[in-house]
Enzyme design. Structure first.
Site, PDB file in Angstrom:
ATOM      1  N   LYS A  95     -12.518  29.356 -61.412  1.00 25.50           N
ATOM      2  CA  LYS A  95     -11.560  28.259 -61.208  1.00 25.50           C
ATOM      3  C   LYS A  95     -10.309  28.455 -62.053  1.00 25.50           C
ATOM      4  O   LYS A  95      -9.798  27.517 -62.659  1.00 25.50           O
ATOM      5  CB  LYS A  95     -12.244  26.920 -61.488  1.00 25.50           C
ATOM      6  CG  LYS A  95     -13.464  26.688 -60.591  1.00 25.50           C
ATOM      7  CD  LYS A  95     -14.211  25.423 -60.888  1.00 25.50           C
ATOM      8  CE  LYS A  95     -15.343  25.169 -59.901  1.00 25.50           C
ATOM      9  NZ  LYS A  95     -16.442  26.156 -59.942  1.00 25.50           N
ATOM     10  N   ARG A  96      -9.782  29.675 -62.046  1.00 23.03           N
ATOM     11  CA  ARG A  96      -8.602  29.982 -62.835  1.00 23.03           C
ATOM     12  C   ARG A  96      -7.339  29.461 -62.162  1.00 23.03           C
ATOM     13  O   ARG A  96      -7.327  29.087 -60.987  1.00 23.03           O
ATOM     14  CB  ARG A  96      -8.485  31.499 -63.058  1.00 23.03           C
ATOM     15  CG  ARG A  96      -9.585  32.082 -63.935  1.00 23.03           C
ATOM     16  CD  ARG A  96      -9.555  31.536 -65.354  1.00 23.03           C
ATOM     17  NE  ARG A  96     -10.385  32.332 -66.250  1.00 23.03           N
ATOM     18  CZ  ARG A  96     -11.652  32.071 -66.573  1.00 23.03           C
ATOM     19  NH1 ARG A  96     -12.263  31.008 -66.084  1.00 23.03           N
ATOM     20  NH2 ARG A  96     -12.322  32.868 -67.395  1.00 23.03           N
TER      21      ARG A  96
END
Lengths: 328, 328
Positions: A95-96
Site C-alpha cells: 500500500k505504498r
C-alpha cells in the site's frame, strides 16, 4: 494484455482456481517454533509455500510482517521470490504511495530487490504520483479502492462532487473511475483492491470499472462473503474488452493463521487439501476445500459449514516429523 | 502535551529553530563514494547527522531510500536512532496505513525495531485503522493531509459533501477535521502533513485544525515557499489550547542532495552553515543560512537569493580529508 496479466491468467488456468495465498507471518498466529527470529520465519515461509504451491495461482506477501522482524525479516522477504515456482506471480502488499522521487525508490525496493510482479498502492497522493510503479511494462499495480477493513467507509464512502463527466459518487468509485481511464489501465497494468467484506461496493465498482482486474482480500479471518465476491467480482465488460486475471481472491490468515496455541494438533496429510478458517466477525467456522476451477466456483474454493472447533481443523503445515515442527 | 511534543518542543528550543533534516539517501544524488552499498550508505548517514546535529530540531528518515538498498539498507536504518543525539526526535516517513492487524506489525517495525518517535501515515483506510500506531502514548503520528506533490489535488482537493457538523469541503480539510476531533489529537498524539507547496491550503487547514502540529515538507528541491509556511503554518488557537511543536519544517534534498557529479567541490567549513538549495520548479538558486530562532523566522532558516551555481554552493559535508570522501 500485459506480462503480469498473461502470467496470472496462465497460472490461474494451470492451478485450476483464482486463489491467492497470503504470506502474512504474524507472530501472534505462528507456533512458537516458527515465531522466533529469522530462521523460524524462513522455515515457516518455506513450509507454507511448499504446502500450497500446487494450488496457489499467486502469492501475496504482506511485507509489514517481515518488516516487524527487522533487517533479518527483510532478508527472508528477499528470498521469497526464489522459493516460489517461477511461473507463479508474486504480489507484494505494501500500500505504498508518496511523492515521485520516493516512489521511484519504492519501485526499486519492490520490483528489483524483492522481485514483485505486482504491488498494492494507495491513491491518496494522486495516481500520477505512482508513475515510477506504473511505468514499468513488466509489472503491475493494484490500487486501493474499497478496502476490507471496518474503518474503510470513513473516507472511501464520502460523497464527492460531480466533476466533468464523473457524477457525484463515493470517493472509492472516483478512484476506480480515474484509474480505469488511465493509459496504464488500458495497457493492462492497473487493477483495484476491493474487499470481500463490501459486496455491495464491489457491484457498484464493476459498473464504473467493468474490466479492471480485482484483487479481493477479506475472505476468511475478516469474514468476507465468497459467494458475493463470485457474484459481483467478475468482469462485466464485453468479452473482447476483458483483460485476464480479472478476479483474484486472497486468503491469508484463513490458511496460515488458524492456529494460536503453538501446536498443530491435526496436521493435514494432503497439503492444503483442507484448511480451517475462523470467521471472527460472524463467529462461524468453515472449512474450505480446494477443487478444480469450475464455472460455478471460479475461485477453486468451496465453503461449507463445519461443526468442529477451528483450532482443531488442521493447518497449512504438511505432515512432517514433530521434531521438525518444534525445532528452532 | 505528550512525550513526543514535549521532546520536540525542548529540541526546538535547544537548537534554536524548527528545522527538520531529511535523511533521504537517493543514490542519484549521492557521490559515488557513498552510493555503493551498505557501508557507503552508513558513512553518508553518519556524515549528514554529524554535520547537522547542532541545528536539527528533528530528523526525518525517508525509509523508502533505505528499503531500496535491500536488507543491508534496513540494517543501516536500524542504526539511525543510535547515531542521533538521544534528545532529538526521529520521525520515520513511511506513509503507512492498512487493516488493523497489519498496522500492528507496522507499529512494531517502526516504533520498536527502528526506534521512531513519530511516523507518517496515510488516512485512506480510515483513521481508526491506524489505532496500533495511535494508541502508543509515547509515540506520535503525522497524518497525510495536503501533500506537497503536484498530483496531490487529484483526490485531496475533491469536494466532499456536508455531513453532520462538517460543511461541504475539500477532502484534505475533512481529513484534518476528523483528525482534530479524535481523542488522540487532544492527547497530543496526532499531527498533520501539509506541504509547503500549497500555501493556500495550509491557511485553510489552520481554520479547521488550529492547534494541530504540522510537519511541512516541500521546502527546497520541491520549490515550496518558506515565507508562506511561516505566515500560515503556526497554530492559530488560543495560547492555552496550543500544543507544542506546532510547526516543523523539513528540508531533505535541499540539504543533502545538492550535488550530483560525484565530487564535493566546495565542502563547507562550518557544518550546515550554508547549504545550497536548487529549487527545481522555479529554477531559482537559493542559499539557506541557519541562524538562531527568532520571532520573525521561527524556522531558523532564512532564504536569500544568490547568483552562484547551486552545484558549487557547498553541501552538508563538513570539511574532511579528500581521501575520506573518496573512500569506499
Amino acid at each position: 494484455m500485459s506480462r503480469y496479466l498473461d502470467l496470472l491468467e496462465a497460472s490461474i488456468t494451470r492451478r485450476g482456481g483464482r486463489l491467492c495465498v497470503g504470506i502474512d507471518p504474524d507472530p501472534a498466529h505462528l507456533p512458537a517454533a516458527f515465531s522466533q527470529g529469522e530462521e523460524g520465519l524462513r522455515r515457516w515461509c518455506e513450509l507454507l509455500i511448499s504446502a500450497t504451491a500446487d494450488h496457489a495461482a499467486a502469492y501475496k506477501v504482506n511485507l509489514a510482517f517481515f518488516e516487524a522482524y527487522g533487517s533479518g525479516g527483510m532478508r527472508v522477504a528477499e528470498s521469497i521470490r526464489t522459493l516460489l515456482p517461477s511461473d507463479t506471480p508474486l504480489i507484494i502488499d505494501v500500500k505504498r504511495g508518496d511523492i515521485g522521487s520516493t516512489v521511484a525508490a519504492q519501485a526499486r525496493a519492490l520490483y528489483d530487490v524483492l522481485g514483485a510482479d505486482a504491488v498494492t498502492a494507495n491513491p491518496y497522493l494522486g495516481i500520477g504520483a505512482l508513475e515510477p510503479l506504473l511505468v514499468r511494462e513488466d509489472r503491475f499495480v493494484y490500487l486501493l479502492c474499497r478496502t476490507s477493513n471496518p474503518e474503510a467507509p470513513e473516507f472511501q464512502e464520502l460523497r464527492v462532487a460531480a466533476d466533468g463527466s464523473a457524477p457525484e459518487e463515493a470517493l472509492y468509485l472516483r478512484v476506480a473511475r480515474l484509474a480505469a481511464a488511465r493509459p496504464e489501465a488500458r495497457a493492462g497494468r492497473i487493477g483495484l483492491v476491493a474487499g470481500a467484506t463490501a459486496a455491495t461496493a464491489m457491484a457498484r465498482l464493476r459498473e464504473v470499472a467493468p474490466n479492471a482486474p480485482l484483487l479481493v482480500p477479506g475472505i476468511g479471518a475478516q469474514g468476507g462473503d465468497l459467494a458475493a465476491v463470485l457474484a459481483h467480482g467478475e468482469t462485466t465488460g464485453t468479452p473482447s474488452a476483458r483483460v485476464g486475471g480479472s478476479l483474484l481472491v486472497n486468503v491469508g490468515r484463513g490458511i496460515s493463521g488458524s492456529e494460536t496455541d503453538g501446536r498443530y494438533t491435526h496436521p493435514i496429510g494432503r497439503p492444503f487439501g483442507r484448511v480451517s478458517v475462523r470467521s471472527t466477525e460472524r463467529a462461524e467456522h468453515r472449512t474450505w476445500r480446494t477443487h478444480p476451477h469450475s464455472r460455478r466456483d471460479p475461485c477453486g474454493l468451496r465453503p461449507r459449514q463445519t461443526s468442529g472447533d477451528w483450532r482443531r481443523g488442521g493447518s497449512i503445515i504438511p505432515r512432517v516429523p514433530q521434531g521438525d515442527l518444534r525445532g528452532g
